[in-house]
Scaffold this motif. Structure first.
Motif, mmCIF file in Angstrom:
data_model
loop_
_atom_site.group_PDB
_atom_site.id
_atom_site.type_symbol
_atom_site.label_atom_id
_atom_site.label_comp_id
_atom_site.label_asym_id
_atom_site.label_seq_id
_atom_site.Cartn_x
_atom_site.Cartn_y
_atom_site.Cartn_z
ATOM 1 N N ALA A 12 0.823 -1.212 0.000
ATOM 2 C CA ALA A 12 0.000 0.000 0.000
ATOM 3 C C ALA A 12 0.859 1.265 0.000
ATOM 4 N N VAL A 13 1.982 1.240 0.711
ATOM 5 C CA VAL A 13 2.854 2.423 0.748
ATOM 6 C C VAL A 13 3.451 2.677 -0.631
ATOM 7 N N VAL A 14 3.912 1.629 -1.287
ATOM 8 C CA VAL A 14 4.474 1.769 -2.638
ATOM 9 C C VAL A 14 3.407 2.285 -3.592
ATOM 10 N N ARG A 15 2.194 1.780 -3.446
ATOM 11 C CA ARG A 15 1.091 2.232 -4.311
ATOM 12 C C ARG A 15 0.803 3.714 -4.086
ATOM 13 N N THR A 16 0.796 4.157 -2.834
ATOM 14 C CA THR A 16 0.558 5.572 -2.521
ATOM 15 C C THR A 16 1.653 6.443 -3.105
ATOM 16 N N VAL A 17 2.890 6.025 -2.924
ATOM 17 C CA VAL A 17 4.016 6.793 -3.471
ATOM 18 C C VAL A 17 3.916 6.859 -4.995
ATOM 19 N N GLY A 18 3.391 5.831 -5.617
ATOM 20 C CA GLY A 18 3.198 5.850 -7.063
ATOM 21 C C GLY A 18 2.248 6.949 -7.516
ATOM 22 N N TYR A 19 1.300 7.284 -6.676
ATOM 23 C CA TYR A 19 0.350 8.342 -7.009
ATOM 24 C C TYR A 19 0.902 9.744 -6.734
ATOM 25 N N ILE A 20 1.602 9.920 -5.631
ATOM 26 C CA ILE A 20 2.005 11.276 -5.238
ATOM 27 C C ILE A 20 3.510 11.439 -5.050
ATOM 28 N N GLY A 21 4.273 10.411 -5.414
ATOM 29 C CA GLY A 21 5.684 10.413 -5.066
ATOM 30 C C GLY A 21 6.622 10.978 -6.104
ATOM 31 N N ASN A 22 6.486 12.201 -6.434
ATOM 32 C CA ASN A 22 7.530 12.869 -7.202
ATOM 33 C C ASN A 22 7.671 14.283 -6.656
ATOM 34 N N LYS A 23 8.537 15.035 -7.248
ATOM 35 C CA LYS A 23 8.849 16.363 -6.708
ATOM 36 C C LYS A 23 7.650 17.305 -6.695
ATOM 37 N N TRP A 24 6.833 17.277 -7.732
ATOM 38 C CA TRP A 24 5.819 18.317 -7.911
ATOM 39 C C TRP A 24 4.411 17.937 -7.491
ATOM 40 N N LYS A 25 4.042 16.682 -7.550
ATOM 41 C CA LYS A 25 2.643 16.318 -7.263
ATOM 42 C C LYS A 25 2.187 16.738 -5.866
ATOM 43 N N PRO A 26 2.970 16.489 -4.815
ATOM 44 C CA PRO A 26 2.493 16.956 -3.505
ATOM 45 C C PRO A 26 2.321 18.472 -3.452
ATOM 46 N N ILE A 27 3.203 19.200 -4.107
ATOM 47 C CA ILE A 27 3.112 20.665 -4.117
ATOM 48 C C ILE A 27 1.857 21.113 -4.860
ATOM 49 N N ILE A 28 1.574 20.482 -5.993
ATOM 50 C CA ILE A 28 0.359 20.809 -6.753
ATOM 51 C C ILE A 28 -0.874 20.513 -5.902
ATOM 52 N N LEU A 29 -0.894 19.358 -5.264
ATOM 53 C CA LEU A 29 -2.037 18.991 -4.421
ATOM 54 C C LEU A 29 -2.212 19.967 -3.266
ATOM 55 N N ILE A 30 -1.113 20.378 -2.651
ATOM 56 C CA ILE A 30 -1.187 21.342 -1.551
ATOM 57 C C ILE A 30 -1.731 22.679 -2.050
ATOM 58 N N ARG A 31 -1.260 23.121 -3.204
ATOM 59 C CA ARG A 31 -1.755 24.395 -3.758
ATOM 60 C C ARG A 31 -3.244 24.312 -4.054
ATOM 61 N N LEU A 32 -3.696 23.192 -4.608
ATOM 62 C CA LEU A 32 -5.129 23.039 -4.869
ATOM 63 C C LEU A 32 -5.913 22.958 -3.563
ATOM 64 N N LEU A 33 -5.338 22.344 -2.569
ATOM 65 C CA LEU A 33 -5.988 22.266 -1.260
ATOM 66 C C LEU A 33 -6.159 23.653 -0.653
ATOM 67 N N THR A 34 -5.133 24.466 -0.735
ATOM 68 C CA THR A 34 -5.193 25.782 -0.101
ATOM 69 C C THR A 34 -5.894 26.834 -0.966
ATOM 70 N N SER A 35 -6.025 26.573 -2.267
ATOM 71 C CA SER A 35 -6.606 27.576 -3.166
ATOM 72 C C SER A 35 -8.008 27.245 -3.655
ATOM 73 N N GLY A 36 -8.436 26.012 -3.542
ATOM 74 C CA GLY A 36 -9.724 25.626 -4.116
ATOM 75 C C GLY A 36 -9.605 25.529 -5.627
ATOM 76 N N LYS A 37 -10.669 25.871 -6.341
ATOM 77 C CA LYS A 37 -10.616 25.852 -7.813
ATOM 78 C C LYS A 37 -9.648 26.918 -8.287
ATOM 79 N N VAL A 38 -8.802 26.540 -9.233
ATOM 80 C CA VAL A 38 -7.805 27.483 -9.715
ATOM 81 C C VAL A 38 -7.522 27.222 -11.194
ATOM 82 N N ARG A 39 -7.288 28.303 -11.913
ATOM 83 C CA ARG A 39 -6.950 28.211 -13.336
ATOM 84 C C ARG A 39 -5.481 27.841 -13.493
#
Length: 119
Positions: A12-39
């Motif tokens: 399960a940990v490897v599977r999770t890292v496969g979804y969010i485990g690179n340099k930018w995906k967590p940052i993108i997700l955090i920005r969407l979390l803090t900003s809501g809908k964004v262009r």
């Protein structure tokens, strides 16, 4: 005796890292979390170190993985907005835990300033 993990893909940990485990995906997700809908352009300006090509590629992958939703509007000029999906919102505690754990490893003056908004 411990049983060896036969296939890391089943972890399960490897599977999770496969979804969010690179340099930018967590940052993108955090920005969407803090900003809501964004262009796209707004998101690019909130992450100035990412190239537009990589941002576009990462957004496509996150959409394919159903972690974000892409809304297209047939306007002149065309407009696209991104937001976290219901599945993406389930990552909030995971991102928060990663944030908390990572901040423990850094000196206080080098810590990330992002404070996740947890509803």
């Amino acid at each position: 005796m411990r049983k060896a993990l036969q296939n890391p893909e089943n972890c399960a940990v490897v599977r999770t890292v496969g979804y969010i485990g690179n340099k930018w995906k967590p940052i993108i997700l955090i920005r969407l979390l803090t900003s809501g809908k964004v262009r796209f352009g707004q998101l690019a300006s909130k992450i100035p170190d990412i190239s537009r090509k990589i941002l576009s590629q990462q957004l496509k992958e996150l959409e394919e993985d159903k972690l974000i939703i892409r809304h297209s509007f047939m306007e002149k000029p065309p407009r696209v907005e991104y937001e976290l999906s219901s599945l993406g919102k389930t990552l909030i505690p995971v991102l928060k835990a990663m944030f908390d754990w990572g901040n423990q490893l850094e000196e206080p003056d080098k810590r990330c300033i992002w404070e996740p908004v947890i509803d």
